[in-house]
Scaffold this active site. Structure first.
Site, PDB file in Angstrom:
ATOM      1  N   LYS A   1       0.544  -1.142  -0.050  1.00 28.41           N
ATOM      2  CA  LYS A   1       0.024  -0.147  -0.053  1.00 28.41           C
ATOM      3  C   LYS A   1       0.896   1.226   0.007  1.00 28.41           C
ATOM      4  CE  LYS A   1      -4.366   1.117   1.947  1.00 28.41           C
ATOM      5  NZ  LYS A   1      -5.404   0.765   0.838  1.00 28.41           N
TER       6      LYS A   1
HETATM    7  C1  LIG Z   1      -6.441   0.029   0.550  1.00 27.33           C
HETATM    8  C2  LIG Z   1      -6.728  -0.663  -0.817  1.00 27.33           C
HETATM    9  C3  LIG Z   1      -7.622  -1.645  -1.082  1.00 27.33           C
HETATM   10  C4  LIG Z   1      -8.673  -2.085   0.183  1.00 27.33           C
HETATM   11  O1  LIG Z   1      -8.179  -2.613   1.253  1.00 27.33           O
HETATM   12  P1  LIG Z   1      -9.097  -2.620   2.753  1.00 27.33           P
HETATM   13  O2  LIG Z   1      -8.088  -3.047   3.414  1.00 27.33           O
HETATM   14  O3  LIG Z   1      -9.946  -3.214   2.210  1.00 27.33           O
HETATM   15  O4  LIG Z   1      -9.345  -1.117   2.786  1.00 27.33           O
HETATM   16  C5  LIG Z   1      -7.763  -2.322  -2.389  1.00 27.33           C
HETATM   17  N1  LIG Z   1      -6.816  -2.043  -3.122  1.00 27.33           N
HETATM   18  C6  LIG Z   1      -5.889  -0.834  -2.996  1.00 27.33           C
HETATM   19  C7  LIG Z   1      -5.103  -0.801  -4.200  1.00 27.33           C
HETATM   20  C8  LIG Z   1      -5.763  -0.472  -1.818  1.00 27.33           C
HETATM   21  O5  LIG Z   1      -4.836   0.604  -1.835  1.00 27.33           O
END
Ligand SMILES: *Cc1c(COP(=O)(O)O)cnc(C)c1O
Length: 364
Positions: free
Chosen positions: A203
């Site tokens: 992330k």
């Molecule tokens: C944060 C994110 C998600 C969703 O993740 P959660 O943990 O469910 O909030 C999905 N795809 C991307 C690219 C993200 O950055």
């Protein structure tokens, strides 16, 4: 390492927003426009380790123009929420999962790994300090944004030795204006988000920077979001720019693309797989192609599709458009399985249903 709970120094600001003004701001917070009074920060230095953990007045950072993050984008973040409970208390949802993912994002970006207990303690300390900012309206919550940047002063290409970790908080209403209405998504067939061996499962801000042009193209085509295809064959559905995607079939089964390294392992995705299985539904983690999606939507074999993530929770997909694709999912409106899963998840997060899996982390 000691087993004690990490200590975080709390320095409450004297000039916090007045209660009446805060209540006014909480009436219609929107998404990511309003921020609370404080922030949590922790610094990393190779000789001192993680140090100087504190909650202080939210303020600007002083950054040297040579700080490595400004040049080579060593930056990662998390997204999570604090929810108001019916008894007036508050809870986090699976913060241990965010703490783990933050560490694995750090590892991928060659950054210092923040211990999980320190991550959770910093988030807890900020939420407790700014607990009056947790909205109680249905669908509203306090969005939390932990993040970390490379702060070493250098221009050589190498992992930074020093880092600044911080958490900010923002009261939010529904993510999409118009709430639960189904969204229209654009199939990006020229831009990709993540390639094998790249940073798709981390992330990091860089993944978002790389997706903005596709998002802008989708917006020009009248779409709310973009769905990305795999970078190798440009055929397999991966995810949206910031949300995972699920498909629901007429036989009652569900499918979502597998986590092969180019998809962000969403905590909402993982929770929904568990909840769907609790309901007795079959969930497959298998690749699904864009052409098959169109064919199945047209034949009626596929009845619903939705995107999911912490920010927007569960978002029904009504229409799909692209240079080579155009189709409607079901009748273009939110489907029954989608709504049921969304309600099941939100009922747990809001303390209205039994927390069978131990996902709540109550703040008391
Ligand atoms: C944060 C994110 C998600 C969703 O993740 P959660 O943990 O469910 O909030 C999905 N795809 C991307 C690219 C993200 O950055």
């Amino acid at each position: 390492m000691s087993q004690d709970k990490p200590t975080i120094l709390i320095e409450r600001r004297a000039d916090a927003v007045a209660p009446a003004e805060r209540e006014r701001l909480l009436q219609d917070p929107g998404f990511g426009r309003i921020f609370t009074d404080h922030m949590a920060t922790i610094r990393f230095h190779p000789e001192r380790g993680w140090h100087d953990a504190k909650v202080v007045a939210r303020s600007e950072f002083a950054l040297n123009p040579s700080a490595l993050v400004l040049h080579y984008a060593q930056e990662i973040f998390e997204g999570m929420k604090a929810y108001r409970l019916p008894d007036g208390g508050a809870t986090l949802f699976r913060p241990d999962a965010n703490a783990r993912r933050f560490r694995s994002s750090a590892a991928r970006m060659a950054m210092a790994e923040l211990p999980e207990d320190l991550f959770i303690a910093s988030v807890e300390a900020l939420v407790r300090t700014d607990s009056d900012w947790i909205p109680s309206a249905d669908g509203a919550s306090l969005y939390l944004r932990p993040f970390m940047i490379a702060t070493e002063v250098a221009l050589g290409t190498k992992p930074s030795a020093e880092y600044l970790y911080a958490v900010i908080a923002s009261p939010v209403g529904a993510y999409f204006k118009g709430g639960a209405a189904a969204v229209t998504i654009w199939v990006s067939d020229n831009y990709t988000r993540a390639a094998p061996g790249g940073t798709g499962a981390a992330k990091c801000g860089g993944n978002y920077a790389a997706s903005l042009q596709a998002q802008a193209e989708g917006a020009r085509e009248g779409c709310d979001q973009v769905v990305f295809l795999d970078a190798v064959e440009r055929r397999w559905i991966e995810e949206l720019g910031g949300m995972n995607v699920f498909f629901v079939f007429a036989d009652g089964s569900l499918q979502t693309p597998p986590l092969t390294g180019t998809i962000l392992p969403g905590i909402t995705r993982d929770s929904l797989i568990t909840l769907a299985r609790d309901m007795g539904l079959t969930v497959r983690e298998e690749p699904y192609s864009i052409d098959q999606w169109q064919a199945d939507a047209k034949s009626g074999k596929l009845t619903e599709s939705f995107a999911c993530g912490t920010a927007a929770v569960v978002t029904p997909i009504g229409h799909v458009k692209g240079r080579k694709h155009a189709f409607t999912i079901g009748d273009g409106k939110p489907g029954a399985v989608t709504e049921r899963l969304k309600a099941a998840l939100q009922d747990i997060q809001r303390g209205r249903a039994e927390d069978k899996h131990g996902w709540l982390h109550k703040l008391g």
